[in-house]
Design a protein around this motif. Structure first.
Motif, PDB file in Angstrom:
ATOM      1  N   ASN A 361      35.789  -1.029  57.878  1.00 12.55           N
ATOM      2  CA  ASN A 361      36.390   0.297  57.764  1.00 12.55           C
ATOM      3  C   ASN A 361      35.715   1.063  56.628  1.00 12.55           C
ATOM      4  N   TRP A 364      38.114   2.133  53.526  1.00 18.61           N
ATOM      5  CA  TRP A 364      38.370   1.003  52.625  1.00 18.61           C
ATOM      6  C   TRP A 364      37.122   0.657  51.816  1.00 18.61           C
ATOM      7  N   TYR A 429      44.522   1.862  54.184  1.00 18.27           N
ATOM      8  CA  TYR A 429      43.807   1.752  55.449  1.00 18.27           C
ATOM      9  C   TYR A 429      43.249   0.326  55.584  1.00 18.27           C
ATOM     10  N   PRO A 431      41.039  -2.666  56.937  1.00 21.53           N
ATOM     11  CA  PRO A 431      39.706  -2.744  57.539  1.00 21.53           C
ATOM     12  C   PRO A 431      39.800  -3.245  58.981  1.00 21.53           C
ATOM     13  N   GLN A 432      38.841  -2.833  59.799  1.00 20.02           N
ATOM     14  CA  GLN A 432      38.861  -3.259  61.194  1.00 20.02           C
ATOM     15  C   GLN A 432      38.594  -4.754  61.329  1.00 20.02           C
TER      16      GLN A 432
END
Length: 435
Positions: A361, A364, A429, A431-432
Motif C-alpha cells: 500500500n 502506508w 490504511y 497494506p494490501q
C-alpha cells in the motif's frame, strides 16, 4: 556502455555532484539530460526539457505545497505562533522535564501550522533553548529536544513532504494527511515519555523545575494562542471530513490566518510581503528539485535501472520485512548526507517500482518513508536540523552536544517506526500485503 551501465553511472555522478554542493535539482537535471542524450540523442533530451516542466507546473495537487507554505509563513510573520512556548511552559512546566516537554508540544503545534521541520527548529531554537538553558537544563537535552521535535513537521499534517510524496506517487494527499496524523502524535508522545523518564531518573538534567504560575496567567496565555488550534482544527477537520481538498484546505487555512491576524491587528503590508517572499523562494527551490527529479525519473526509466534494482531486492526475498529493511537502510545512509526533500525525490524513481512490484500500500509506505526522512534530519554527520540549531545559537553550544542530545530521540524515532511497520492500523490504511 549498456543502458543499465549508463543509468548506474548517472546515479554515481549525481551523488558525487550533490556531495560537491551542486544544487540537487541542477545535478539531477544535468545528469539526466546528458544520460538521455547518450542513450538516444540530444534532440530527444532537449524535447524532454521543453515539455516536462510545463506539464508538471500544471499539476493541481502540487498547488497545496505553496498554499500551506504561505499559511505557515503568514502565521509566523503575524506573530501567531509567538506565545506557543510560553503557554505550554505555564501549563506543563511542573512535569518532570517540563520545559523540554513544553518544547515538544509547542513544536508539534508550530509544525502543524508551518508544515516545515527546518522552520520549526529555527523558530523554537531561539525561543525554547535559551529558556531551558536559563533554568540550567542540560545543553544536550535542551538542544536535542528542539532538533528532534522540529522533525514533527515532516509527518504531522499539513506536511510539505507528504504533499510531494502524494504528487509523485500519484496517491491521495488527503489520505496521506489522515494517515500521518496518528504516527506524528505518537512520535511526540514517545519524545515526552522519554524526557519525563530520563529527568525523573536523573533530575540534574532538568535543572531548576520550580516554574510556578497562576490560573490567571494560564488563561491570559491561552488567549494569545487560541487562534492556532482553531486554524489547525479547521484545516485538518475539513480534510478529514472530506469538505475540501488539501489545496482548498491550504487556501481556507490562509484565509482564516489572515482574518485572525486582521482581528488581532497584526496583519500588516510588511507581514504579507515577508510571507509572500519567503513562500516564493521556498516554492521555487522545491519546484527546481521536483523538475530535476522528473528528468531523473525519465532517465532511470529509460536505462532500466529501477527494474533491475527491483529484481535484485525481490530476488533475495519478497517478504514485506525485507523490502522495508532494504529501503530503511538506503534512507538512513543517504539521510546522513542529503536533505529530506532532495533525498525523497532522488530515491522515489528507484523505490516506487520496487514497492509497486511487491504490491504494498503506497499510503502506508509513504508514512514509513517520511518517518525515515525525519530520522535523517537529526542523524550525523549532516543532520540538517542540528546545524539549524547550531547556527541559531552560535557558540553557546557545540555540535557534539547537540548530536549527543538527539541520540535518545533517534531511539524513540526508531521505536515509532517499528510500531508503524508492525501495526499498520496506526496509519489508518492497512497494506494490501501483510506479514
Amino acid at each position: 556502455m549498456s543502458n543499465i551501465e549508463i543509468g548506474v553511472a548517472g546515479i554515481a555522478i549525481a551523488l558525487a555532484l550533490i556531495a560537491l554542493r551542486v544544487p540537487i535539482g541542477v545535478a539531477l537535471g544535468l545528469v539526466s539530460i546528458i544520460g538521455i542524450g547518450e542513450m538516444t540523442s540530444m534532440r530527444v533530451a532537449w524535447g524532454m526539457i521543453s515539455a516536462t516542466p510545463f506539464d508538471f507546473a500544471g499539476t493541481w495537487e502540487l498547488t497545496a505545497a505553496p498554499m500551506f507554505l504561505f499559511m505557515g509563513y503568514l502565521c509566523t510573520s503575524t506573530n501567531m505562533t509567538q506565545g506557543l512556548f510560553h503557554a505550554m511552559r505555564l501549563y506543563l512546566a511542573r512535569l518532570p522535564g517540563g520545559l523540554a516537554v513544553s518544547s515538544v508540544m509547542a513544536s508539534a503545534f508550530f509544525a502543524a501550522a508551518s508544515g516545515s521541520s527546518v522552520a520549526t527548529s529555527a523558530a523554537m531554537s531561539r525561543i525554547a533553548v535559551p529558556e531551558m538553558l536559563k533554568h540550567n537544563y542540560d545543553k544536550g537535552l535542551a538542544t536535542g529536544t528542539v532538533a528532534a521535535s522540529g522533525t514533527l513537521g515532516s509527518l504531522i499534517p499539513p506536511s510539505v513532504l507528504l504533499v510531494l510524496y502524494g504528487v509523485y506517487a500519484q496517491v491521495s494527499v488527503g489520505q496521506l494527511f489522515m494517515a500521518g496524523f496518528i504516527p506524528g502524535v505518537l512520535s511526540a508522545l514517545l519524545y515526552i515519555a522519554m524526557i519525563m523518564v530520563r529527568t525523573k531518573l536523573n533530575p540534574s538534567l532538568a535543572g531548576n523545575t520550580d516554574v510556578r504560575s497562576s490560573w490567571d496567567e494560564k488563561w491570559d496565555a491561552f488567549k494569545h494562542i487560541w487562534p492556532l488550534p482553531l486554524l489547525i482544527g479547521s484545516v485538518l477537520g475539513g480534510i478529514f471530513l472530506g469538505i475540501f481538498s488539501p489545496t482548498e484546505a491550504g487556501a481556507v487555512g490562509t484565509s482564516i490566518a489572515a482574518l485572525i491576524a486582521l482581528s488581532r491587528r497584526t496583519l500588516t503590508f510588511s507581514a504579507i510581503r515577508e510571507a509572500l517572499i519567503r513562500t516564493a523562494v521556498s516554492t521555487a527551490s522545491i519546484f527546481i528539485i521536483l523538475i530535476g527529479s522528473l528528468f531523473f525519473t525519465r532517465f532511470l526509466a529509460m536505462s532500466g535501472v529501477p527494474a533491475a534494482f527491483s529484481e535484485i531486492i525481490l530476488g533475495v526475498s519478497t517478504e514485506t520485512w525485507w523490502i522495508i529493511l532494504a529501503v530503511a537502510l538506503i534512507y538512513l545512509v543517504l539521510g546522513m548526507f542529503i536533505d529530506s526533500i532532495g533525498l525523497l525525490l532522488l530515491t522515489l524513481p528507484l523505490i516506487l517500482p520496487l514497492v509497486e512490484g511487491a504490491d504494498l500500500n503506497l499510503i502506508w509506505f509513504g508514512i514509513i518513508v517520511v518517518k525515515l526522512l525525519e530520522v535523517g534530519l537529526v542523524t550525523p554527520p549532516i543532520g540538517l536540523n542540528v546545524y539549524v540549531i547550531k547556527g541559531a545559537l552560535g557558540n553557546s553550544v557545540t555540535l557534539s552536544e547537540v548530536f549527543k542530545g538527539v541520540t535518545w530521540f533517534i531511539v524513540m524515532d526508531i521505536v515509532a517506526l517499528l510500531l508503524i511497520v508492525l501495526i499498520p492500523a496506526l496509519s489508518l490504511y492497512l497494506p494490501q500485503k501483510m506479514f
